[in-house]
Design a protein around this motif. Structure first.
Motif, mmCIF file in Angstrom:
data_model
loop_
_atom_site.group_PDB
_atom_site.id
_atom_site.type_symbol
_atom_site.label_atom_id
_atom_site.label_comp_id
_atom_site.label_asym_id
_atom_site.label_seq_id
_atom_site.Cartn_x
_atom_site.Cartn_y
_atom_site.Cartn_z
ATOM 1 N N LEU A 1 0.864 -1.176 0.000
ATOM 2 C CA LEU A 1 0.000 0.000 0.000
ATOM 3 C C LEU A 1 0.900 1.225 0.000
ATOM 4 C CD1 LEU A 1 -2.817 1.222 0.144
ATOM 5 C CD2 LEU A 1 -2.755 0.959 2.636
ATOM 6 N N THR B 1 2.354 4.822 0.294
ATOM 7 C CA THR B 1 2.017 5.930 1.182
ATOM 8 C C THR B 1 1.282 7.034 0.436
ATOM 9 O OG1 THR B 1 3.957 5.449 2.545
ATOM 10 C CG2 THR B 1 2.964 7.615 2.789
ATOM 11 N N ALA C 1 -2.260 6.035 0.003
ATOM 12 C CA ALA C 1 -2.997 6.050 1.267
ATOM 13 C C ALA C 1 -3.285 7.477 1.730
ATOM 14 C CB ALA C 1 -2.217 5.299 2.339
ATOM 15 N N ARG C 2 -2.400 8.409 1.395
ATOM 16 C CA ARG C 2 -2.637 9.807 1.743
ATOM 17 C C ARG C 2 -3.705 10.431 0.848
ATOM 18 N NH1 ARG C 2 1.570 11.569 5.297
ATOM 19 N NH2 ARG C 2 0.848 13.722 5.162
ATOM 20 N N LEU D 1 -7.446 10.582 2.059
ATOM 21 C CA LEU D 1 -7.801 11.282 3.287
ATOM 22 C C LEU D 1 -8.627 12.533 3.005
ATOM 23 C CD1 LEU D 1 -4.436 11.029 5.245
ATOM 24 C CD2 LEU D 1 -6.436 9.537 5.384
ATOM 25 N N VAL E 1 -8.361 9.341 10.650
ATOM 26 C CA VAL E 1 -7.713 8.644 9.545
ATOM 27 C C VAL E 1 -8.136 7.183 9.447
ATOM 28 C CG1 VAL E 1 -5.484 7.938 8.597
ATOM 29 C CG2 VAL E 1 -5.734 10.212 9.613
ATOM 30 N N GLU E 2 -8.175 6.508 10.586
ATOM 31 C CA GLU E 2 -8.440 5.067 10.601
ATOM 32 C C GLU E 2 -9.767 4.671 9.967
ATOM 33 O OE1 GLU E 2 -9.193 2.140 14.225
ATOM 34 O OE2 GLU E 2 -7.070 2.729 14.073
ATOM 35 N N ARG F 1 -8.795 4.724 6.125
ATOM 36 C CA ARG F 1 -7.732 3.815 5.705
ATOM 37 C C ARG F 1 -8.005 2.368 6.099
ATOM 38 N NH1 ARG F 1 -2.012 7.012 6.877
ATOM 39 N NH2 ARG F 1 -2.026 8.282 4.983
ATOM 40 N N LEU G 1 -8.962 -0.148 3.508
ATOM 41 C CA LEU G 1 -7.974 -0.619 2.543
ATOM 42 C C LEU G 1 -7.215 -1.856 3.033
ATOM 43 C CD1 LEU G 1 -6.393 2.853 1.611
ATOM 44 C CD2 LEU G 1 -8.279 1.664 0.450
ATOM 45 N N ILE H 1 -3.596 1.259 12.693
ATOM 46 C CA ILE H 1 -2.860 1.149 11.443
ATOM 47 C C ILE H 1 -1.436 1.661 11.665
ATOM 48 C CG2 ILE H 1 -2.774 1.848 9.029
ATOM 49 C CD1 ILE H 1 -5.818 2.359 9.224
ATOM 50 N N SER I 1 0.854 4.349 7.089
ATOM 51 C CA SER I 1 -0.219 4.395 6.099
ATOM 52 C C SER I 1 -0.772 3.017 5.785
ATOM 53 C CB SER I 1 0.292 5.056 4.816
ATOM 54 O OG SER I 1 1.384 4.333 4.291
ATOM 55 N N GLY I 2 -0.282 1.976 6.514
ATOM 56 C CA GLY I 2 -0.729 0.611 6.266
ATOM 57 C C GLY I 2 0.095 -0.021 5.154
#
Length: 309
Positions: A179, A181, A184-185, A188, A228-229, A232, A235, A256, A259-260
């Protein structure tokens, strides 16, 4: 010195409540890097083992971080870098941070330590900017300083190191998917409700207070993420099941990692961390999803020198 070999550790960023400001240094997971002085005034990356990453200096996070340092500290010689990657890219435990922090730490040592480790964070952040599009410090700071770090401010950069309670252990499970970063950002939200912000501020304060007072219950209650959680977590395969599994085994809390897709749990005591690892493993065994799992104490010193001459 003309040569140095280092261990650059993996890290857990965010720690649920502290997006982009909290980070923790792991003790037994990390990359190895070798840096040598060379006559040519340049930065060269000569070898990377364990990952398919670019050798071009400007396209590699370790190279970009090193260039940022040498842009400020001029020398009449350069450096070549070799990297053995034991942290998988896109794992959520600071793969890019280990490379960026490791290169500036090693070069600083070969220069005679003109900078304190805290001063190196701003150079390592440039590597993170290449990796994710954001010059964040929540991974590179604990890698360089050890323990748990709080980024109080980015402008000006103000970082506080917090010694971890002795009985605090981390469990991290990494499903074998990547995943990025930057991806993952990108999911958001840019705006949050005032109520969620108030909850998050309280959790950050509670977490830091719990660390200083060795109040494990307060640490656990503060490991909550309202911002955030919820986004994310969608995912990450089996995310809710992993959190429940940790809770049933007595972990303080979970969330997480960065970013996981890695998921972490914090526990009081090694035995509880082991139990959390077994429960998390069972979740992915049932899903027939390959994974790696790590149990680690908190690394109090960060990057370690393995050899130098």
């Amino acid at each position: 010195m003309d040569y140095i070999k280092i261990f650059s550790p993996a890290t857990i960023a965010n720690l649920s409540c502290g997006f982009d400001v909290l980070g923790l240094c792991l003790d037994n997971v990390g990359d190895e890097m070798t840096v040598r002085k060379i006559d040519e005034k340049t930065i060269r990356i000569t070898k990377i083992e364990g990952a398919d990453l670019p050798l071009e200096t400007e396209k590699n996070v370790s190279g970009v971080a090193a260039l940022a340092l040498l842009h400020e500290w001029d020398t009449d010689y350069g450096f070549e870098i070799e990297i053995t990657k034991n942290i998988k890219a896109g794992s959520g435990i600071g793969s890019s941070a280990a490379s960026a922090a490791g290169s500036v730490f090693a070069i600083n040592e070969l220069l005679g330590r003109p900078y304190e480790n805290k001063d190196l964070v701003r150079f390592a952040m440039q590597g993170e900017k290449l990796a994710s599009g954001s010059a964040h410090a929540d991974n590179v700071a604990p890698a360089l300083l050890g323990g748990i770090t709080l980024v109080r401010s980015y402008d000006p950069l103000d970082i506080i190191k917090i010694e971890a309670p002795e009985e605090l252990f981390a469990t991290v499970i990494h499903p074998q998917i990547e995943l990025r970063t930057a991806d993952a950002r990108s999911v958001l939200k840019q705006h949050i409700t005032l109520q969620n912000a108030i909850t998050q501020w309280g959790n950050v304060g509670g977490f830091v207070a719990g660390l200083y007072t060795r109040d494990y219950g307060l640490i656990g209650r503060s490991l909550q993420d309202k911002i955030v959680e919820p986004i994310r977590g969608l995912l990450i395969p089996g995310f809710d099941r992993l959190k429940i599994a940790c809770q049933t085994q007595g972990a303080l809390g979970s969330g997480i990692s960065g970013s996981g897709p890695s998921v972490f749990a914090l526990s009081r005591g090694f035995e509880t961390a082991q139990n959390a690892a077994s429960a998390m493993s069972q979740v992915y065994d049932d899903m027939k999803l390959p994974y790696e799992i790590h149990i680690s104490g908190i690394n109090p010193e960060g990057i370690k020198i393995l050899d130098k001459k």
